[in-house]
Design a protein around this motif. Structure first.
Motif, PDB file in Angstrom:
ATOM      1  N   UNK A  14      82.499  97.885  91.797  1.00 17.38           N
ATOM      2  CA  UNK A  14      82.110  96.479  91.673  1.00 17.38           C
ATOM      3  C   UNK A  14      80.619  96.320  91.348  1.00 17.38           C
ATOM      4  N   UNK A  15      79.788  97.104  91.982  1.00 15.09           N
ATOM      5  CA  UNK A  15      78.339  97.002  91.722  1.00 15.09           C
ATOM      6  C   UNK A  15      78.020  97.379  90.276  1.00 15.09           C
ATOM      7  N   UNK A  16      78.732  98.360  89.745  1.00 10.67           N
ATOM      8  CA  UNK A  16      78.526  98.765  88.351  1.00 10.67           C
ATOM      9  C   UNK A  16      78.940  97.640  87.407  1.00 10.67           C
ATOM     10  N   UNK A  17      80.011  96.944  87.751  1.00  4.50           N
ATOM     11  CA  UNK A  17      80.464  95.826  86.920  1.00  4.50           C
ATOM     12  C   UNK A  17      79.392  94.740  86.860  1.00  4.50           C
ATOM     13  N   UNK A  18      78.804  94.433  88.006  1.00  6.88           N
ATOM     14  CA  UNK A  18      77.731  93.432  88.054  1.00  6.88           C
ATOM     15  C   UNK A  18      76.524  93.904  87.259  1.00  6.88           C
ATOM     16  N   UNK A  19      76.204  95.178  87.391  1.00  8.63           N
ATOM     17  CA  UNK A  19      75.061  95.745  86.649  1.00  8.63           C
ATOM     18  C   UNK A  19      75.256  95.612  85.135  1.00  8.63           C
ATOM     19  N   UNK A  97      65.594  86.879  75.079  1.00  6.51           N
ATOM     20  CA  UNK A  97      65.372  86.402  73.707  1.00  6.51           C
ATOM     21  C   UNK A  97      65.413  84.882  73.685  1.00  6.51           C
ATOM     22  N   UNK A  98      64.306  84.280  73.289  1.00 13.37           N
ATOM     23  CA  UNK A  98      64.248  82.817  73.215  1.00 13.37           C
ATOM     24  C   UNK A  98      65.289  82.298  72.231  1.00 13.37           C
ATOM     25  N   UNK A  99      65.964  81.220  72.623  1.00 12.48           N
ATOM     26  CA  UNK A  99      66.947  80.604  71.738  1.00 12.48           C
ATOM     27  C   UNK A  99      68.300  81.279  71.721  1.00 12.48           C
ATOM     28  N   UNK A 100      68.499  82.300  72.557  1.00 11.06           N
ATOM     29  CA  UNK A 100      69.788  82.971  72.636  1.00 11.06           C
ATOM     30  C   UNK A 100      70.157  83.142  74.108  1.00 11.06           C
ATOM     31  N   UNK A 101      71.427  82.866  74.416  1.00 11.00           N
ATOM     32  CA  UNK A 101      71.843  82.933  75.813  1.00 11.00           C
ATOM     33  C   UNK A 101      73.358  83.100  75.925  1.00 11.00           C
ATOM     34  N   UNK A 102      73.775  83.849  76.932  1.00 15.49           N
ATOM     35  CA  UNK A 102      75.191  83.896  77.285  1.00 15.49           C
ATOM     36  C   UNK A 102      75.494  82.670  78.134  1.00 15.49           C
ATOM     37  N   UNK A 103      75.734  81.548  77.456  1.00 15.14           N
ATOM     38  CA  UNK A 103      75.948  80.265  78.132  1.00 15.14           C
ATOM     39  C   UNK A 103      77.422  79.909  78.238  1.00 15.14           C
ATOM     40  N   UNK A 104      78.308  80.887  77.993  1.00  9.82           N
ATOM     41  CA  UNK A 104      79.745  80.604  78.075  1.00  9.82           C
ATOM     42  C   UNK A 104      80.517  81.685  78.829  1.00  9.82           C
ATOM     43  N   UNK A 105      79.815  82.707  79.328  1.00  7.34           N
ATOM     44  CA  UNK A 105      80.475  83.706  80.155  1.00  7.34           C
ATOM     45  C   UNK A 105      81.035  84.913  79.440  1.00  7.34           C
ATOM     46  N   UNK A 106      80.705  85.077  78.149  1.00  9.89           N
ATOM     47  CA  UNK A 106      81.260  86.217  77.432  1.00  9.89           C
ATOM     48  C   UNK A 106      80.699  87.549  77.945  1.00  9.89           C
ATOM     49  N   UNK A 107      79.505  87.513  78.517  1.00 11.13           N
ATOM     50  CA  UNK A 107      78.966  88.709  79.162  1.00 11.13           C
ATOM     51  C   UNK A 107      79.848  89.115  80.336  1.00 11.13           C
ATOM     52  N   UNK A 108      80.362  88.119  81.065  1.00  8.60           N
ATOM     53  CA  UNK A 108      81.263  88.396  82.180  1.00  8.60           C
ATOM     54  C   UNK A 108      82.595  88.947  81.687  1.00  8.60           C
ATOM     55  N   UNK A 109      83.122  88.356  80.600  1.00  5.57           N
ATOM     56  CA  UNK A 109      84.394  88.832  80.054  1.00  5.57           C
ATOM     57  C   UNK A 109      84.299  90.306  79.670  1.00  5.57           C
ATOM     58  N   UNK A 110      83.207  90.646  78.974  1.00 10.81           N
ATOM     59  CA  UNK A 110      83.034  92.029  78.510  1.00 10.81           C
ATOM     60  C   UNK A 110      82.932  92.995  79.678  1.00 10.81           C
ATOM     61  N   UNK A 111      82.142  92.654  80.673  1.00 14.65           N
ATOM     62  CA  UNK A 111      81.968  93.552  81.821  1.00 14.65           C
ATOM     63  C   UNK A 111      83.263  93.686  82.620  1.00 14.65           C
ATOM     64  N   UNK A 112      84.019  92.590  82.755  1.00 16.67           N
ATOM     65  CA  UNK A 112      85.291  92.651  83.484  1.00 16.67           C
ATOM     66  C   UNK A 112      86.293  93.554  82.773  1.00 16.67           C
ATOM     67  N   UNK A 113      86.363  93.456  81.446  1.00 19.41           N
ATOM     68  CA  UNK A 113      87.332  94.283  80.729  1.00 19.41           C
ATOM     69  C   UNK A 113      86.904  95.749  80.717  1.00 19.41           C
ATOM     70  N   UNK A 114      85.610  96.010  80.681  1.00 15.79           N
ATOM     71  CA  UNK A 114      85.143  97.404  80.786  1.00 15.79           C
ATOM     72  C   UNK A 114      85.502  97.982  82.153  1.00 15.79           C
ATOM     73  N   UNK A 115      85.360  97.178  83.201  1.00 16.17           N
ATOM     74  CA  UNK A 115      85.731  97.641  84.541  1.00 16.17           C
ATOM     75  C   UNK A 115      87.229  97.928  84.617  1.00 16.17           C
ATOM     76  N   UNK A 116      88.020  97.038  84.018  1.00 23.84           N
ATOM     77  CA  UNK A 116      89.473  97.248  83.998  1.00 23.84           C
ATOM     78  C   UNK A 116      89.836  98.512  83.227  1.00 23.84           C
ATOM     79  N   UNK A 117      89.146  98.743  82.104  1.00 19.22           N
ATOM     80  CA  UNK A 117      89.402  99.935  81.293  1.00 19.22           C
ATOM     81  C   UNK A 117      89.116 101.203  82.091  1.00 19.22           C
TER      82      UNK A 117
END
Length: 391
Positions: A14-19, A97-117
């Protein structure tokens, strides 16, 4: 139905997923620019012994072949960020990076699927079939899923499952009802042509501003007066550019908007009516109109069998009270292009927690994810694949 070894493996990591999620959040990349993100995903999967290939230009497909023969289930996560300035000033892993942000949770989606994999790779020999991991670019511009399908992402897939973090639901809750989930999302553009002239001499002109304003007001009656009120639809004008100067009657007007609905017949009807309203409104005032209608995403319609499996998995993994009855949203999701190729479903995983200030709307500069939700999403991904293949 639930594999307890998978649960234990996910808890240990779990800690690796958060990282990983924090790393991705601090290094956002926009649609079709996810080069570093996709390389990270490719290397992570390869290190797990999962066969990988890239799609052009920034997609990644991983294939985990189990120790026993069986069907193929696909799990999808999107990877792109948005053109948004992050307003979470005190966040230690805020966007770099100014003007760029994970404002929809896709960073979470990617990390969750990597953890599942990672968890599924460790029980590989017990898996009866194949798990395909689809890491998709460019969801925010609704073109990434279609491009991956065209490059073979869904070949041989029997079922497909996706997840979206949802700040409007409490953390750990899961919603996946059969039927409509996300609406189709189309764009319309209208150009009105009048005849410009001096602002003090309207009798010699055809005012494109008047034509455009009338059109904006009139088209709301498409939904309210020409569509069955039991069928949901939205017509929104989001952009209007008219004229060039305060004392010049406008010769041109440009309008852009969006249409959202769940029903194919309603979608066709609105497209035709926009053309009629534009032409007739322009004609009343002596002008002309041209309409461009661009079909974007299909509606996301959850298959009954798949959605019920998600509910069964969620109840067994997280308890009876984990299920949440979230109503369909008029938002769009290009996961629909995967559902065109195989049955499946799309679940929402709650991440709204007022104590952690994670109830901000998606696409807002203060959007953030309650990281406790990552464990829920990762397990739902992995256990759904396990349950489907062992069904």
């Amino acid at each position: 139905m639930i594999n307890k070894t998978i649960t234990k493996l996910l808890e240990e990591n779990q800690e690796k997923t958060i990282e990983i999620r924090r790393k991705l959040h601090s290094e956002p990349e926009l649609s079709w620019e996810e080069y570093n993100t996709s390389q990270f995903v490719y290397e992570f999967l390869t290190d797990l012994g999962i066969e990988c290939r890239k799609t052009e230009p920034t997609g990644v497909i991983g294939t985990l072949t189990g120790g026993k023969e069986g069907r193929t289930v696909a799990l999808r996560a999107d990877m792109d960020a948005l053109s948004v300035d992050e307003l979470n000033a005190d966040l230690p892993y805020k966007s770099g990076t100014a003007g760029k942000m994970h404002a929809c949770g896709h960073d979470a989606h990617t990390s969750m699927l990597l953890a599942a994999a990672k968890a599924l790779a460790e029980v590989k020999e017990d898996i009866p079939g194949t798990v395909r991991f689809i890491f998709q670019p460019a969801e925010e511009v609704a073109t990434g899923a279609k491009a991956m399908v065209e490059q073979g992402a869904m070949e041989g897939v029997d079922d497909v499952f996706g997840i979206h973090i949802w700040s409007q639901m409490p953390t750990h809750k899961v919603a996946c009802n059969p039927g409509p989930s996300f609406a189709s999302a189309d764009i319309f553009k209208v150009h009105f042509k009048g005849q410009g002239g001096h602002g003090a001499m309207p009798q010699d002109c055809i005012d494109a501003a008047i034509i455009a304003s009338s059109f904006v007001m009139n088209i709301q009656s498409i939904v309210s007066r020409t569509i069955d009120p039991q069928k949901a639809a939205v017509v929104t004008v989001g952009k209007m550019v008219v004229g060039t100067r305060f004392n010049i009657i406008a010769e041109n007007a440009e309008i852009e908007g969006t249409v959202r609905c769940f029903d194919a017949g309603v979608r066709d009807h609105i497209e035709k009516q926009l053309q009629v309203y534009a032409e007739q409104t322009a004609s009343i005032y002596g002008g002309s109109a041209t309409v461009e209608y661009i079909r974007g995403t299909q509606p996301v319609i959850n298959g009954e069998e798949s959605a019920e499996l998600v509910q069964q998995v969620a109840k067994e993994a997280f308890g009876e009270d984990a299920l949440y009855d979230e109503k369909p949203t008029m938002g769009g999701e290009d996961f629909s292009f995967f559902l065109d190729e195989a049955p499946g479903s799309f679940a929402l995983v709650g991440s709204g927690n007022p104590e952690k200030d994670t109830e901000w709307a998606h696409h807002h500069g203060k959007f953030n994810v309650d990281e406790d939700a990552l464990a829920t999403g990762a397990e739902l991904y992995a256990q759904y694949a396990w349950a489907y293949l062992n069904k």
